[in-house]
Design a protein around this motif. Structure first.
Motif, PDB file in Angstrom:
ATOM      1  N   ILE A 180       0.821  -1.211   0.000  1.00  0.00           N
ATOM      2  CA  ILE A 180       0.000   0.000   0.000  1.00  0.00           C
ATOM      3  C   ILE A 180       0.866   1.279   0.000  1.00  0.00           C
ATOM      4  O   ILE A 180       0.425   2.343  -0.412  1.00  0.00           O
ATOM      5  CB  ILE A 180      -0.965  -0.054   1.220  1.00  0.00           C
ATOM      6  N   HIS A 181       2.134   1.171   0.437  1.00  0.00           N
ATOM      7  CA  HIS A 181       3.028   2.334   0.467  1.00  0.00           C
ATOM      8  C   HIS A 181       3.179   2.991  -0.912  1.00  0.00           C
ATOM      9  O   HIS A 181       3.456   4.185  -1.007  1.00  0.00           O
ATOM     10  CB  HIS A 181       4.437   1.934   0.949  1.00  0.00           C
ATOM     11  N   SER A 182       2.996   2.195  -1.968  1.00  0.00           N
ATOM     12  CA  SER A 182       3.161   2.758  -3.310  1.00  0.00           C
ATOM     13  C   SER A 182       2.106   3.842  -3.591  1.00  0.00           C
ATOM     14  O   SER A 182       2.366   4.787  -4.326  1.00  0.00           O
ATOM     15  CB  SER A 182       3.120   1.653  -4.376  1.00  0.00           C
ATOM     16  N   TYR A 183       0.917   3.690  -2.978  1.00  0.00           N
ATOM     17  CA  TYR A 183      -0.119   4.731  -3.142  1.00  0.00           C
ATOM     18  C   TYR A 183       0.287   6.024  -2.445  1.00  0.00           C
ATOM     19  O   TYR A 183      -0.001   7.118  -2.914  1.00  0.00           O
ATOM     20  CB  TYR A 183      -1.456   4.248  -2.575  1.00  0.00           C
ATOM     21  N   PHE A 184       0.951   5.878  -1.317  1.00  0.00           N
ATOM     22  CA  PHE A 184       1.372   7.046  -0.531  1.00  0.00           C
ATOM     23  C   PHE A 184       2.379   7.894  -1.328  1.00  0.00           C
ATOM     24  O   PHE A 184       2.215   9.107  -1.465  1.00  0.00           O
ATOM     25  CB  PHE A 184       1.978   6.559   0.795  1.00  0.00           C
ATOM     26  N   VAL A 185       3.402   7.237  -1.874  1.00  0.00           N
ATOM     27  CA  VAL A 185       4.414   7.996  -2.633  1.00  0.00           C
ATOM     28  C   VAL A 185       3.768   8.639  -3.862  1.00  0.00           C
ATOM     29  O   VAL A 185       4.001   9.809  -4.165  1.00  0.00           O
ATOM     30  CB  VAL A 185       5.613   7.103  -3.041  1.00  0.00           C
ATOM     31  N   ASP A 186       2.926   7.869  -4.551  1.00  0.00           N
ATOM     32  CA  ASP A 186       2.297   8.401  -5.767  1.00  0.00           C
ATOM     33  C   ASP A 186       1.441   9.632  -5.475  1.00  0.00           C
ATOM     34  O   ASP A 186       1.253  10.480  -6.342  1.00  0.00           O
ATOM     35  CB  ASP A 186       1.441   7.305  -6.421  1.00  0.00           C
ATOM     36  N   ALA A 187       0.933   9.719  -4.242  1.00  0.00           N
ATOM     37  CA  ALA A 187       0.032  10.831  -3.895  1.00  0.00           C
ATOM     38  C   ALA A 187       0.759  12.049  -3.335  1.00  0.00           C
ATOM     39  O   ALA A 187       0.125  13.080  -3.069  1.00  0.00           O
ATOM     40  CB  ALA A 187      -1.011  10.343  -2.880  1.00  0.00           C
ATOM     41  N   LEU A 188       2.069  11.984  -3.144  1.00  0.00           N
ATOM     42  CA  LEU A 188       2.782  13.138  -2.570  1.00  0.00           C
ATOM     43  C   LEU A 188       2.574  14.376  -3.444  1.00  0.00           C
ATOM     44  O   LEU A 188       2.735  14.329  -4.669  1.00  0.00           O
ATOM     45  CB  LEU A 188       4.284  12.836  -2.450  1.00  0.00           C
ATOM     46  N   PRO A 189       2.218  15.502  -2.811  1.00  0.00           N
ATOM     47  CA  PRO A 189       1.921  16.722  -3.571  1.00  0.00           C
ATOM     48  C   PRO A 189       3.032  17.136  -4.537  1.00  0.00           C
ATOM     49  O   PRO A 189       2.744  17.579  -5.652  1.00  0.00           O
ATOM     50  CB  PRO A 189       1.719  17.764  -2.474  1.00  0.00           C
ATOM     51  N   ILE A 190       4.296  16.943  -4.132  1.00  0.00           N
ATOM     52  CA  ILE A 190       5.394  17.394  -5.000  1.00  0.00           C
ATOM     53  C   ILE A 190       5.386  16.664  -6.350  1.00  0.00           C
ATOM     54  O   ILE A 190       5.834  17.201  -7.356  1.00  0.00           O
ATOM     55  CB  ILE A 190       6.764  17.231  -4.292  1.00  0.00           C
ATOM     56  N   LEU A 191       4.844  15.435  -6.364  1.00  0.00           N
ATOM     57  CA  LEU A 191       4.793  14.688  -7.623  1.00  0.00           C
ATOM     58  C   LEU A 191       3.525  15.003  -8.428  1.00  0.00           C
ATOM     59  O   LEU A 191       3.369  14.536  -9.553  1.00  0.00           O
ATOM     60  CB  LEU A 191       4.863  13.177  -7.358  1.00  0.00           C
ATOM     61  N   ASN A 192       2.627  15.767  -7.817  1.00  0.00           N
ATOM     62  CA  ASN A 192       1.340  16.007  -8.474  1.00  0.00           C
ATOM     63  C   ASN A 192       1.058  17.478  -8.732  1.00  0.00           C
ATOM     64  O   ASN A 192      -0.026  17.829  -9.191  1.00  0.00           O
ATOM     65  CB  ASN A 192       0.226  15.381  -7.633  1.00  0.00           C
ATOM     66  N   GLU A 193       2.050  18.304  -8.455  1.00  0.00           N
ATOM     67  CA  GLU A 193       1.891  19.747  -8.602  1.00  0.00           C
ATOM     68  C   GLU A 193       1.524  20.122 -10.040  1.00  0.00           C
ATOM     69  O   GLU A 193       0.648  20.951 -10.270  1.00  0.00           O
ATOM     70  CB  GLU A 193       3.192  20.438  -8.187  1.00  0.00           C
TER      71      GLU A 193
END
Ligand code: AGV
Ligand code: CA
Length: 314
Positions: free
Chosen positions: A82-95
């Motif tokens: 489930i940790h993979s969802y956490f990294v994918d959701a980090l704001p810096i990667l989605n700005e």
């Protein structure tokens, strides 16, 4: 200027796998020729998306990503995946709200074949998850073995295993246990292997002190990203549990960029492909020689990590 090493990364979507991709992209002496994602210690979609977003944000050159369609024999605990969802959701990667890094139409094992064939020089294969895609690639195109410089792998253990599952005796490391047959197959080849086993990473646990080090430099975007990634996983405080996080894959990756960070020795060993010890790596005088990492300088390693992260985004 010395030539850059051509490195192909196959990872399995854990926090340290994704951080490994981030670090690798910052190395002056490395060119990443391709990335593929296998859904072992992570889920395929978020791990692939996170990889593409890390490339978008932190790479200075284009890198293609491929999804694996391999499935393991023994699935990882979903609490870890489930940790993979956490990294994918980090704001810096989605700005930016976009995802530009090209996604290959090929499944990972075919992507490996194609990339190796299309790269003039020999490729260093960096695997931070199970070896399934490499085993399938070699089965389909044995001729690519000539294009492999060496395999650098985080996998195995000659001490205590980290698999705690019913029907297993606990002697294996997870990356081998997920697909013991694949590792067994690779052990039958002449490919040179640099092995970072579980015990190779004993000196680099995630600790509150390490987190504080990153927090101090969080004004650097890249260091802030590091700290945020590792905020999602449990550190070593009083005593180790089965969930305690080490910088397993990141040490493996750092050793590609800076070989002097670790010390290696040749050991002969085999892989147990089935039964209650499946996935166990065992010392065996008649087994395959591999270069086992047995020591590291943690201070130099953590300094290198921060140096690369500062370079990523000042
Ligand atoms: O066994 C180490 C491998 C590494 O490739 N993975 C994590 C690293 O990416 C599996 C693993 C072992 N213990 C874990 C793991 C834990 N506590 N949390 C998540 N993954
Ligand atoms: Ca991994």
């Amino acid at each position: 200027m010395t030539k850059k090493a051509k490195v192909y990364l196959n990872h399995d979507g854990g926090v340290d796998d994704l951080v490994s991709l981030f670090m690798l992209l910052q190395m002056d002496n490395v060119e990443v020729t391709g990335v593929s994602v296998i859904p072992a210690d992570g889920y395929l979609e978020p791990a692939t998306d996170a990889s593409r977003k890390i490339i978008d944000r932190f790479s200075t050159y284009p890198v293609e990503v491929a999804k694996s369609n391999s499935r393991g024999k023994n699935p990882f605990p979903s609490d870890w995946r489930i940790h993979s969802y956490f990294v994918d959701a980090l704001p810096i990667l989605n700005e930016s709200g976009t995802m530009e890094a090209p996604l290959s139409e090929l499944p990972a094992h075919k992507h490996i074949i194609e990339t190796l064939k299309n790269t003039e020089e020999k490729t260093v294969l960096l695997f931070t998850g199970p070896l399934t895609d490499l085993s399938r690639a070699l089965e389909e195109a044995p001729e690519i073995q000539e294009k492999i410089e060496r395999l650098v792998w985080m996998g195995g253990t000659f001490e205590n295993g980290n698999v705690q599952e019913p029907e297993h005796d606990g002697t294996a490391e997870w990356n081998v246990y997920w697909d013991p047959e694949a590792a067994y197959q690779i052990w039958q080849t002449d490919i040179e292997i640099d092995l970072v086993a579980l015990e190779s990473t004993n000196k680099v646990p995630l600790t509150p002190a390490v987190r504080n080090l990153w927090a101090k430099d969080r004004n650097y975007e890249g260091v802030d990203f590091l700290g945020n990634c590792y905020a999602g996983v449990p550190p070593l405080v009083y005593s180790e549990t089965n969930s305690t996080y080490y910088l397993w894959d990141v040490l493996t990756t750092a050793a590609v960029g800076r070989e002097d960070l670790v010390t290696r020795k040749v050991v002969h060993c085999t892989v147990i492909p089935d039964g209650p010890s499946q996935g166990r790596t065992v010392i065996d005088p008649n087994g395959k020689p591999v270069n086992l990492v047995y020591d590291t300088d943690p201070a130099a390693f953590f300094a290198y990590l921060v140096e690369l992260a500062k370079k990523a985004a000042p």
